[in-house]
Motif scaffolding. Structure first.
Motif, short mmCIF file in Angstrom:
data_model
loop_
_atom_site.label_atom_id
_atom_site.label_comp_id
_atom_site.label_asym_id
_atom_site.label_seq_id
_atom_site.Cartn_x
_atom_site.Cartn_y
_atom_site.Cartn_z
N ARG A 46 -4.39 34.42 51.09
CA ARG A 46 -4.45 34.87 49.80
C ARG A 46 -3.80 36.17 49.64
O ARG A 46 -3.34 36.69 48.56
CB ARG A 46 -5.93 35.06 49.60
CG ARG A 46 -6.44 33.65 49.54
CD ARG A 46 -8.23 33.71 49.61
NE ARG A 46 -8.56 32.46 49.17
CZ ARG A 46 -8.80 31.36 50.28
NH1 ARG A 46 -8.50 31.74 51.29
NH2 ARG A 46 -9.28 30.42 49.76
N ILE A 49 0.06 35.65 49.14
CA ILE A 49 0.29 34.97 47.95
C ILE A 49 0.23 35.95 46.33
O ILE A 49 1.00 36.10 45.77
CB ILE A 49 -0.73 33.70 47.65
CG1 ILE A 49 -0.24 32.85 49.00
CG2 ILE A 49 -0.53 33.20 46.38
CD1 ILE A 49 -1.13 31.61 48.92
N ALA A 50 -1.03 36.93 46.53
CA ALA A 50 -1.14 37.89 45.52
C ALA A 50 -0.05 38.78 45.45
O ALA A 50 0.35 39.08 44.37
CB ALA A 50 -2.61 38.52 45.78
N HIS A 59 -7.22 40.02 39.78
CA HIS A 59 -6.99 38.41 39.83
C HIS A 59 -7.46 38.00 41.11
O HIS A 59 -7.43 39.01 42.06
CB HIS A 59 -5.35 38.26 39.66
CG HIS A 59 -4.94 38.52 38.46
ND1 HIS A 59 -4.42 39.80 37.95
CD2 HIS A 59 -4.83 37.70 37.24
CE1 HIS A 59 -4.32 39.77 36.81
NE2 HIS A 59 -4.42 38.32 36.27
N VAL A 61 -7.06 34.69 44.21
CA VAL A 61 -6.21 33.52 44.38
C VAL A 61 -7.32 32.87 45.46
O VAL A 61 -7.97 33.32 46.39
CB VAL A 61 -5.08 33.95 45.62
CG1 VAL A 61 -4.72 32.49 46.00
CG2 VAL A 61 -3.97 34.87 45.22
N SER A 64 -4.31 26.88 46.81
CA SER A 64 -3.06 26.70 46.52
C SER A 64 -3.06 25.11 46.29
O SER A 64 -3.85 24.51 47.12
CB SER A 64 -2.37 27.19 47.62
OG SER A 64 -0.78 26.85 47.45
#
Length: 74
Positions: A46, A49-50, A59, A61, A64
């Motif tokens: 995560r 990805i963030a 925000h 994550v 996916s």
């Protein structure tokens, strides 16, 4: 979570999870109608990805979802 100002802080993660589930179901429905395959992946990095998406601290994550052509069977 910035868009959830009216949602109590203790409930924001649950609301986000429900929204992500509904969104992923819509992706599954579209993929099926387009002859594509999809899978939800929750075991992901995560933080990476963030960072790659340039997400801020407000925000999160959650999952996916990979979409592609289904494996051809013979």
């Amino acid at each position: 979570h910035a868009r959830m100002a009216l949602v109590p802080v203790a409930q924001r993660e649950s609301f986000a999870s429900v929204a992500a589930g509904a969104i992923s179901q819509n992706v599954y429905l579209f993929a099926a109608s387009a002859g594509l395959a999809t899978v939800i992946r929750a075991w992901i990095d995560r933080d990476a990805i963030a960072q790659a998406l340039g997400l801020g601290h407000d925000h999160q994550v959650l999952l996916s979802q990979t979409i592609g052509y289904p494996k051809m069977t013979e």
